[in-house]
Design a protein around this motif. Structure first.
Motif, PDB file in Angstrom:
ATOM      1  N   ASP A 185       2.374   4.658  -1.462  1.00 24.49           N
ATOM      2  CA  ASP A 185       1.931   5.631  -2.458  1.00 24.49           C
ATOM      3  C   ASP A 185       2.907   6.804  -2.346  1.00 24.49           C
ATOM      4  O   ASP A 185       2.785   7.620  -1.453  1.00 24.49           O
ATOM      5  CB  ASP A 185       0.488   6.053  -2.156  1.00 24.49           C
ATOM      6  N   THR A 202       0.154   2.082   7.604  1.00 21.31           N
ATOM      7  CA  THR A 202      -0.832   1.848   8.663  1.00 21.31           C
ATOM      8  C   THR A 202      -0.728   0.373   9.043  1.00 21.31           C
ATOM      9  O   THR A 202      -0.212  -0.418   8.261  1.00 21.31           O
ATOM     10  CB  THR A 202      -2.268   2.112   8.156  1.00 21.31           C
ATOM     11  N   VAL A 222      -5.867  10.278  11.981  1.00 22.01           N
ATOM     12  CA  VAL A 222      -6.943  11.216  11.633  1.00 22.01           C
ATOM     13  C   VAL A 222      -7.038  12.398  12.601  1.00 22.01           C
ATOM     14  O   VAL A 222      -7.875  13.274  12.411  1.00 22.01           O
ATOM     15  CB  VAL A 222      -8.323  10.510  11.610  1.00 22.01           C
ATOM     16  N   ASP A 263      -9.492   2.676  11.282  1.00 23.36           N
ATOM     17  CA  ASP A 263      -9.760   3.949  10.605  1.00 23.36           C
ATOM     18  C   ASP A 263      -9.001   5.115  11.228  1.00 23.36           C
ATOM     19  O   ASP A 263      -9.059   6.241  10.741  1.00 23.36           O
ATOM     20  CB  ASP A 263     -11.261   4.255  10.640  1.00 23.36           C
ATOM     21  N   VAL A 297      -3.842   6.730   8.912  1.00 23.66           N
ATOM     22  CA  VAL A 297      -3.994   7.333   7.593  1.00 23.66           C
ATOM     23  C   VAL A 297      -2.811   6.932   6.726  1.00 23.66           C
ATOM     24  O   VAL A 297      -1.656   7.117   7.109  1.00 23.66           O
ATOM     25  CB  VAL A 297      -4.042   8.873   7.730  1.00 23.66           C
ATOM     26  N   GLY A 298      -3.095   6.360   5.573  1.00 19.65           N
ATOM     27  CA  GLY A 298      -2.030   5.994   4.638  1.00 19.65           C
ATOM     28  C   GLY A 298      -1.680   7.162   3.733  1.00 19.65           C
ATOM     29  O   GLY A 298      -2.427   8.139   3.641  1.00 19.65           O
ATOM     30  N   GLY A 342      -1.795   7.472   0.582  1.00 23.99           N
ATOM     31  CA  GLY A 342      -2.739   7.710  -0.510  1.00 23.99           C
ATOM     32  C   GLY A 342      -3.806   8.717  -0.110  1.00 23.99           C
ATOM     33  O   GLY A 342      -4.348   9.442  -0.944  1.00 23.99           O
ATOM     34  N   ARG A 343      -4.105   8.733   1.192  1.00 25.11           N
ATOM     35  CA  ARG A 343      -5.149   9.637   1.666  1.00 25.11           C
ATOM     36  C   ARG A 343      -4.562  10.977   2.103  1.00 25.11           C
ATOM     37  O   ARG A 343      -5.063  12.035   1.747  1.00 25.11           O
ATOM     38  CB  ARG A 343      -5.864   8.979   2.850  1.00 25.11           C
ATOM     39  N   ASP A 344      -3.523  10.937   2.894  1.00 24.80           N
ATOM     40  CA  ASP A 344      -2.840  12.175   3.286  1.00 24.80           C
ATOM     41  C   ASP A 344      -1.401  11.813   3.615  1.00 24.80           C
ATOM     42  O   ASP A 344      -1.121  11.135   4.603  1.00 24.80           O
ATOM     43  CB  ASP A 344      -3.521  12.811   4.500  1.00 24.80           C
ATOM     44  N   HIS A 358       0.790  -1.235   0.000  1.00 24.02           N
ATOM     45  CA  HIS A 358       0.000   0.000   0.000  1.00 24.02           C
ATOM     46  C   HIS A 358       0.824   1.288   0.000  1.00 24.02           C
ATOM     47  O   HIS A 358       0.387   2.301   0.519  1.00 24.02           O
ATOM     48  CB  HIS A 358      -0.968   0.032   1.189  1.00 24.02           C
TER      49      HIS A 358
END
Ligand SMILES: Cc1cc2nc3c(=O)[nH]c(=O)nc-3n(C[C@H](O)[C@H](O)[C@H](O)COP(=O)(O)OP(=O)(O)OC[C@H]3O[C@@H](n4cnc5c(N)ncnc54)[C@H](O)[C@@H]3O)c2cc1C
Ligand code: SF4
Ligand code: FES
Ligand code: FES
Lengths: 336, 205
Positions: A162, A275, A212, A198, A201-202, A204-206, A160
């Protein structure tokens, strides 16, 4: 006499004595505030001057944040409970031994006496390029120094990624994901509850953060539901030295077995991605299967599907595959 | 650095300590004044004052502490307790280990202000008032456990803290108990023998 070196640049230090006061301070100071629990992740940044802050809100005097209490057959663990307290707490050991074991394998005794469960899951990436202050993606730049032909990336991600290939370094995070824990996050006038998987945060998201948590927010507690209490647990951490070192890969699982068949399972792996990675495909594939070497090997293969290696971290693929297989076979069979 | 004795019998270290302490007293009024001004300026309440009291080795010590100062710095450079060593300053070696409320902690990685309400014990505070060594110190003397001994105060404090909760450890348990301390001379086997001897002397009382 030796010179008195200024260990860290000056900041204003706040030591609130209640959650309400802490929330008011965090609200007022916003992004300018650095929350500090044990400080064992924070000090490196501040001493190295790779991150700076004008204000520190230190939580050590907020007694209500370090309480462990039983809730509906599960547990609520205050965010600033130390790792030693978590590892030694009788109910954590008896019902959620997975977390006790994970907490007891973090770093060194002195670090566990001071580092907190909240800080352990909220800690920043341990990529040394980033930690040394290189202006990489995670630091807001536009290059990853760990993913170049000459980079030293033995500890980095196989899943995963990125742009950034840093990993989640926490030992307790996969245990909390496997136990289906949730995190209680408060801000002035509000509260939200986030499932453990959840919280992280990876890239790809931030790419610039690990969790979070927003400015102004405080992690107040970690809740563990009764669901997996007393299940069969497996935690294993592989590291270079048996003290201090972060996991190269760790695995945490909770298993319910009946008549030699796996009824249900939750499993998460750490230090392979930014993560903790919950292996839902594995969970689905093993449900209802006999608990055999074949099932374990099938699960191991499935776990590493899609893995992408860098120059120096190829060993993580067989390591993760074998740890997942061992998690399914259990402690008794782990070495065979 | 060796202690140079000055005319009048004051050692260099004692002399410097005196100067540091006097400096703290002279400036304290300024800090109090500033706190008042900050309060009036509308900054949230709860920001720490610099002139604080620390309980070190059973004595209350008034000392001027910056908000960002670590306990190792305060102990060594403000209170003259140089038995506490700074090796890595990054929570990675254990040389700076002291006890806070009897629990071993890396003083390089504790803000002094975090230790305000706690009992701080350093290597200087282990021996009895009449000079009788603590059993763990006695064990070190008897077994000659260390080579250069830079790591020794940290190891002794880690062992004393561990033995408070595990008075009768096996050698393996003791090794795990002091596993947060490194020795650059790699003298671990002899160190463990010395600490185990200390544990034995403690049990004998
Ligand atoms: C030498 C060394 C070795 C280590 N080895 C390991 C290891 O093997 N395994 C492992 O898992 N970890 C390891 N760590 C990391 C260490 O366990 C964590 O840094 C520690 O648990 C963090 O807890 P803390 O309370 O000291 O964190 P802090 O430094 O106080 O906080 C860490 C981060 O979380 C934020 N934070 C903390 N509490 C809250 C809260 N309640 N609400 C909102 N934000 C919060 C802080 O702002 C900060 O960004 C190691 C650290 C060191 C220095
Ligand atoms: S792995 Fe992430 S943190 Fe490390 S250099 Fe690359 S972008 Fe930065
Ligand atoms: S100086 Fe504190 S641990 Fe090394
Ligand atoms: S005896 Fe030299 S560092 Fe331990």
């Amino acid at each position: 006499m030796a010179a008195i070196h200024d260990v860290m640049p000056m900041f204003t230090l706040y030591q609130p004595e209640s959650v309400d006061d802490a929330l008011r301070l965090l609200d007022r100071l916003g992004a300018g505030a650095w929350t500090m629990a044990g400080g064992l992740d924070s000090f490196d940044w501040l001493k190295d001057r790779t991150k700076r802050t004008a204000a520190v809100v230190e939580l050590g005097n907020v007694a209500e944040l370090s309480v462990i209490r039983e809730v509906d057959g599960g547990l609520e663990i205050g965010a600033t409970t130390t790792l030693t307290e978590v590892a030694q707490h009788p109910i954590v050991r008896e019902r959620f031994g997975l977390l006790a074991e994970a907490a007891g394998l973090v770093a060194s005794p002195q670090i566990r006496h001071q580092g907190t469960l909240g800080g352990n899951v909220t800690q920043d990436a341990r990529c040394w390029y980033y930690r040394a202050g290189w202006p990489c993606y995670r630091a807001g730049g536009n290059i990853c120094y760990a993913d170049t032909p000459t980079a030293i990336n033995r500890e980095h991600a196989i899943l995963h990624a990125d742009r950034c290939v840093a990993v989640s370094p926490s030992d307790t995070a996969p245990a909390l994901v496997a136990l289906d824990a949730s995190l209680v996050i408060r801000r002035l006038g509000g509260e939200r509850i986030v499932a453990a998987q959840d919280y992280f945060v990876g890239p790809g998201r931030d790419i610039t953060r690990m969790t979070v948590l927003e400015p102004g927010e405080l992690l107040t507690a970690i809740r563990i539901p009764a669901t997996w209490a007393g299940a069969e647990f497996y935690f294993e951490k592989v590291r270079d030295r048996q003290v201090w070192d972060f996991p190269l890969v760790n695995v945490a699982s909770a298993l319910k077995v009946s008549g030699g068949r796996i009824q249900s399972m939750r499993i998460a792996v750490g230090a392979v991605a930014a993560t903790p990675v919950r292996l839902m495909a594995v969970e689905r594939a093993v449900a209802g299967q006999p608990r055999t070497r074949e099932t374990a090997e099938m699960a191991g293969r499935l776990a590493v599907e899609g893995a992408v290696t860098l120059a120096h971290n190829g060993y993580k693929v067989p390591l993760m595959r074998n740890l997942v297989a061992r998690a399914i076979r259990g402690a008794g069979a782990a070495t065979t | 650095m060796t202690d140079v004795v000055r005319p009048g019998g004051v050692s260099r270290r004692t002399f410097i300590k005196g100067v540091v302490a006097a400096g703290a007293v002279a400036t304290s009024a300024g800090y109090l004044l500033r706190t008042t001004l900050i309060g009036q300026g509308g900054v949230p309440a709860g920001a720490v004052e610099r002139l604080i009291t620390l309980n070190v080795n059973g004595r209350d010590r008034r000392v001027d502490v910056m908000p960002q100062e670590t306990l190792a710095m305060t102990l060594r450079y403000k209170l003259g307790l140089t038995g506490t060593k700074i090796g890595c300053d990054r929570a990675e070696c254990g040389a700076c280990t002291v006890l806070l409320d009897d629990v071993p902690r890396y003083s390089c990685s504790v803000l002094t202000h975090m230790a305000r309400k706690k009992r701080i014990t350093t290597i200087e505070g282990l021996a009895a008032a009449d000079g009788t060594l603590h059993p763990v110190q006695q064990g070190v003397v008897e077994e000659q456990g260390f080579q250069c001994a830079f790591c020794m105060p940290g190891f002794v404090m880690a062992a004393v803290g561990f033995l408070k909760t595990h008075p009768n450890p096996t050698r393996d348990e003791l090794a795990h108990g002091v596993s947060g301390n490194l020795c650059r001379c790699q003298d671990y086997d002899k160190i463990l023998t010395a600490l185990a001897r200390g544990a034995e002397l403690m049990r004998r009382g």
